[in-house]
Design a protein around this motif. Structure first.
Motif, PDB file in Angstrom:
ATOM      1  N   VAL A 100       0.973  -1.124  -0.022  1.00  0.00           N
ATOM      2  CA  VAL A 100      -0.040   0.096   0.011  1.00  0.00           C
ATOM      3  C   VAL A 100       0.996   1.180  -0.060  1.00  0.00           C
ATOM      4  O   VAL A 100       1.577   1.308   0.716  1.00  0.00           O
ATOM      5  CB  VAL A 100      -0.865   0.026   1.214  1.00  0.00           C
ATOM      6  CG1 VAL A 100      -1.677   1.300   1.317  1.00  0.00           C
ATOM      7  CG2 VAL A 100      -1.653  -1.100   1.233  1.00  0.00           C
ATOM      8  N   GLY A 101       0.727   1.929  -0.774  1.00  0.00           N
ATOM      9  CA  GLY A 101       1.693   3.139  -1.017  1.00  0.00           C
ATOM     10  C   GLY A 101       1.014   4.342  -1.075  1.00  0.00           C
ATOM     11  O   GLY A 101      -0.114   4.913  -1.679  1.00  0.00           O
ATOM     12  N   THR A 102       1.392   5.414  -0.233  1.00  0.00           N
ATOM     13  CA  THR A 102       0.845   6.748  -0.112  1.00  0.00           C
ATOM     14  C   THR A 102       1.515   7.696  -1.010  1.00  0.00           C
ATOM     15  O   THR A 102       2.551   7.864  -1.377  1.00  0.00           O
ATOM     16  CB  THR A 102       1.007   7.479   1.159  1.00  0.00           C
ATOM     17  OG1 THR A 102       2.344   7.921   1.493  1.00  0.00           O
ATOM     18  CG2 THR A 102       0.740   6.148   2.334  1.00  0.00           C
ATOM     19  N   THR A 103       0.714   8.708  -1.368  1.00  0.00           N
ATOM     20  CA  THR A 103       1.079   9.933  -2.139  1.00  0.00           C
ATOM     21  C   THR A 103       0.240  11.101  -1.631  1.00  0.00           C
ATOM     22  O   THR A 103      -1.033  10.898  -0.968  1.00  0.00           O
ATOM     23  CB  THR A 103       0.800   9.683  -3.564  1.00  0.00           C
ATOM     24  OG1 THR A 103       1.147  10.953  -4.418  1.00  0.00           O
ATOM     25  CG2 THR A 103      -0.730   9.487  -3.918  1.00  0.00           C
ATOM     26  N   ARG A 104       0.705  12.481  -1.776  1.00  0.00           N
ATOM     27  CA  ARG A 104      -0.103  13.663  -1.476  1.00  0.00           C
ATOM     28  C   ARG A 104      -1.094  14.046  -2.717  1.00  0.00           C
ATOM     29  O   ARG A 104      -1.726  14.803  -2.380  1.00  0.00           O
ATOM     30  CB  ARG A 104       0.653  14.773  -1.257  1.00  0.00           C
ATOM     31  CG  ARG A 104       1.361  14.429   0.319  1.00  0.00           C
ATOM     32  CD  ARG A 104       2.591  15.474   0.452  1.00  0.00           C
ATOM     33  NE  ARG A 104       3.566  15.533  -0.427  1.00  0.00           N
ATOM     34  CZ  ARG A 104       4.643  16.304  -0.607  1.00  0.00           C
ATOM     35  NH1 ARG A 104       4.659  17.412   0.071  1.00  0.00           N
ATOM     36  NH2 ARG A 104       5.778  16.009  -1.362  1.00  0.00           N
ATOM     37  N   SER A 105      -0.677  13.440  -3.996  1.00  0.00           N
ATOM     38  CA  SER A 105      -1.211  13.787  -5.098  1.00  0.00           C
ATOM     39  C   SER A 105      -2.217  12.869  -5.554  1.00  0.00           C
ATOM     40  O   SER A 105      -1.916  11.625  -6.067  1.00  0.00           O
ATOM     41  CB  SER A 105      -0.258  14.467  -6.119  1.00  0.00           C
ATOM     42  OG  SER A 105      -0.979  14.754  -7.212  1.00  0.00           O
ATOM     43  N   ALA A 106      -3.585  13.047  -6.013  1.00  0.00           N
ATOM     44  CA  ALA A 106      -4.192  12.162  -6.369  1.00  0.00           C
ATOM     45  C   ALA A 106      -3.849  11.800  -8.141  1.00  0.00           C
ATOM     46  O   ALA A 106      -4.093  10.631  -8.543  1.00  0.00           O
ATOM     47  CB  ALA A 106      -5.623  12.493  -6.793  1.00  0.00           C
ATOM     48  N   ALA A 107      -3.246  12.638  -8.676  1.00  0.00           N
ATOM     49  CA  ALA A 107      -2.809  12.508  -9.975  1.00  0.00           C
ATOM     50  C   ALA A 107      -1.517  11.391 -10.314  1.00  0.00           C
ATOM     51  O   ALA A 107      -1.410  11.106 -11.142  1.00  0.00           O
ATOM     52  CB  ALA A 107      -2.015  13.975 -10.356  1.00  0.00           C
ATOM     53  N   LYS A 108      -0.993  11.108  -8.975  1.00  0.00           N
ATOM     54  CA  LYS A 108      -0.010  10.153  -9.019  1.00  0.00           C
ATOM     55  C   LYS A 108      -0.403   8.711  -8.472  1.00  0.00           C
ATOM     56  O   LYS A 108       0.458   7.820  -8.468  1.00  0.00           O
ATOM     57  CB  LYS A 108       1.098  10.584  -8.064  1.00  0.00           C
ATOM     58  CG  LYS A 108       1.875  11.748  -8.153  1.00  0.00           C
ATOM     59  CD  LYS A 108       2.810  12.067  -7.370  1.00  0.00           C
ATOM     60  CE  LYS A 108       3.653  13.408  -7.794  1.00  0.00           C
ATOM     61  NZ  LYS A 108       4.691  13.732  -6.894  1.00  0.00           N
ATOM     62  N   THR A 109      -1.777   8.510  -8.370  1.00  0.00           N
ATOM     63  CA  THR A 109      -2.085   7.216  -7.975  1.00  0.00           C
ATOM     64  C   THR A 109      -2.104   6.320  -9.171  1.00  0.00           C
ATOM     65  O   THR A 109      -1.851   5.223  -8.863  1.00  0.00           O
ATOM     66  CB  THR A 109      -3.682   7.191  -7.436  1.00  0.00           C
ATOM     67  OG1 THR A 109      -4.475   7.793  -8.447  1.00  0.00           O
ATOM     68  CG2 THR A 109      -3.764   7.985  -6.280  1.00  0.00           C
ATOM     69  N   GLY A 110      -2.145   6.697 -10.386  1.00  0.00           N
ATOM     70  CA  GLY A 110      -2.127   5.853 -11.506  1.00  0.00           C
ATOM     71  C   GLY A 110      -0.772   5.180 -11.708  1.00  0.00           C
ATOM     72  O   GLY A 110      -0.510   4.002 -11.833  1.00  0.00           O
ATOM     73  N   ALA A 111       0.178   6.196 -11.590  1.00  0.00           N
ATOM     74  CA  ALA A 111       1.642   5.787 -11.619  1.00  0.00           C
ATOM     75  C   ALA A 111       2.054   4.667 -10.464  1.00  0.00           C
ATOM     76  O   ALA A 111       2.496   3.693 -10.668  1.00  0.00           O
ATOM     77  CB  ALA A 111       2.599   6.999 -11.517  1.00  0.00           C
ATOM     78  N   LEU A 112       1.307   4.992  -9.278  1.00  0.00           N
ATOM     79  CA  LEU A 112       1.610   4.027  -8.111  1.00  0.00           C
ATOM     80  C   LEU A 112       1.006   2.653  -8.546  1.00  0.00           C
ATOM     81  O   LEU A 112       1.538   1.524  -8.128  1.00  0.00           O
ATOM     82  CB  LEU A 112       1.074   4.510  -6.873  1.00  0.00           C
ATOM     83  CG  LEU A 112       2.102   5.617  -6.210  1.00  0.00           C
ATOM     84  CD1 LEU A 112       1.213   5.812  -4.892  1.00  0.00           C
ATOM     85  CD2 LEU A 112       3.440   4.897  -5.833  1.00  0.00           C
ATOM     86  N   ARG A 113      -0.159   2.623  -8.937  1.00  0.00           N
ATOM     87  CA  ARG A 113      -0.739   1.470  -9.308  1.00  0.00           C
ATOM     88  C   ARG A 113      -0.252   0.591 -10.528  1.00  0.00           C
ATOM     89  O   ARG A 113      -0.127  -0.491 -10.603  1.00  0.00           O
ATOM     90  CB  ARG A 113      -2.159   1.768  -9.738  1.00  0.00           C
ATOM     91  CG  ARG A 113      -3.306   0.610 -10.056  1.00  0.00           C
ATOM     92  CD  ARG A 113      -4.616   1.025 -10.142  1.00  0.00           C
ATOM     93  NE  ARG A 113      -5.155   1.685  -9.012  1.00  0.00           N
ATOM     94  CZ  ARG A 113      -5.588   3.029  -9.132  1.00  0.00           C
ATOM     95  NH1 ARG A 113      -5.340   3.718  -9.933  1.00  0.00           N
ATOM     96  NH2 ARG A 113      -6.366   3.275  -7.809  1.00  0.00           N
TER      97      ARG A 113
END
Length: 312
Positions: free
Chosen positions: A28-41
């Protein structure tokens, strides 16, 4: 294992996540930006958007993730170099308040380990040329970096001081490679300054720097997650060298003119004592402990090879 990586979209987080996934872990990885969720996925993580300075949000995210291990890689060092002071202040909050929030959340769900990012730069500039894990953070740092050292001291003491789980701190050497600012990308932060001859050699440039490729730092972190013991590990390559040699080689690799040389007293007056000390008095670290105890071996044992082969 199920692993919660705080700061998964950062420079080192982007390397840690795929290495963990490749080894069969759930991330499970956190980010402050919703725009980066795709990259994490795309890296194989389950993304979650969370403000690490919001204790309730952190507690909720960790509770939902139910991890066995929390990995603390939170920083705010991803902006242009002209905003360095602001980025450092934001990072200090992540290393103090953010650390406390993660520890509280981890204790509440019963994690078995917390692995956190520190670095070797603020170690006391005294003693031998090569410092092991017993070396303390500078007890009397220059005024211009005192807040940064205090934040790292808070993180190290808080993480290694927990009794309810294994608290592990990694003091990394200087990062280089993709996403670090020392890379082939034209607009990369520190690389851009070197290309424009805006990163000088201060004084004699005799301070020793220990470097580590970002992917090697990630593999060391994975080793600590899987089999590390409580305490501190140093993480760097086998080839510490004077600052002047490293900066000169960077200029050559980037096709730039050799860096200018500036007297130490000039930089002291303009930028403060901290900038002078890291270029003229810093000590190198030895990573013998993590190699011996965890069997870690860097892909790039020397920055001399890594600068040529691992910058993109």
């Amino acid at each position: 294992m199920r692993i919660f990586v705080a700061g998964a979209s950062g420079a080192i987080g982007r390397h840690i996540v795929p290495q963990l996934v490749e080894r069969g872990h759930e991330v499970v990885g956190t980010t402050r930006s919703a725009a980066k969720t795709g990259a994490l996925r795309g890296l194989g993580a389950e993304p979650v958007v969370v403000d690490a300075l919001d204790p309730e949000a952190v507690a909720d995210a960790v509770a939902k993730a139910e991890p066995e291990v929390i990995v603390h890689q939170l920083t705010a060092l991803n902006g242009p170099m002209r905003t360095l002071k602001r980025m450092a202040a934001a990072t200090n909050r992540l290393r103090t308040e953010g650390t406390d929030h993660l520890l509280a959340a981890g204790r509440a769900v019963g994690v078995r380990a917390v692995v956190a990012q520190s670095n070797y730069a603020p170690l006391e500039p005294a003693g031998g040329r090569f410092l092991d894990e017993s070396a303390p953070l500078d007890p009397n740092p220059p005024k211009d970096v005192a807040a940064n050292v205090a934040a790292l001291r808070h993180l190290e003491d808080a993480v290694t001081g927990i009794a309810w789980a294994d608290g592990i701190v990694l003091r990394y050497g200087g990062f280089y490679g993709p996403g670090t600012g020392l890379e082939t990308a034209e607009d990369a932060g520190l690389a851009a300054l070197i290309r424009k001859r805006r990163f000088p050699i201060i004084g004699g440039g005799g301070g020793l720097w220990s470097m580590v490729h970002i992917a090697d730092a990630a593999s060391a972190t994975v080793a600590a997650i899987e089999r590390g013991a409580p305490g501190i590990y140093h993480v760097a390559d086998d080839d510490p060298a004077p600052v002047r040699d490293i900066v000169l080689e960077l200029a050559r690799v980037f096709g730039a003119k050799p860096p200018r040389r500036v007297p130490a007293w000039v930089v002291w007056a303009l930028a403060g004592r901290g900038a002078v000390e890291i270029m003229t008095q810093s000590r190198a670290i030895t990573s013998e402990k993590i190699r011996r105890e965890l069997g870690w071996t860097p892909r790039y044992p020397s920055w001399r090879t890594g600068f040529v082969e691992g910058m993109s």
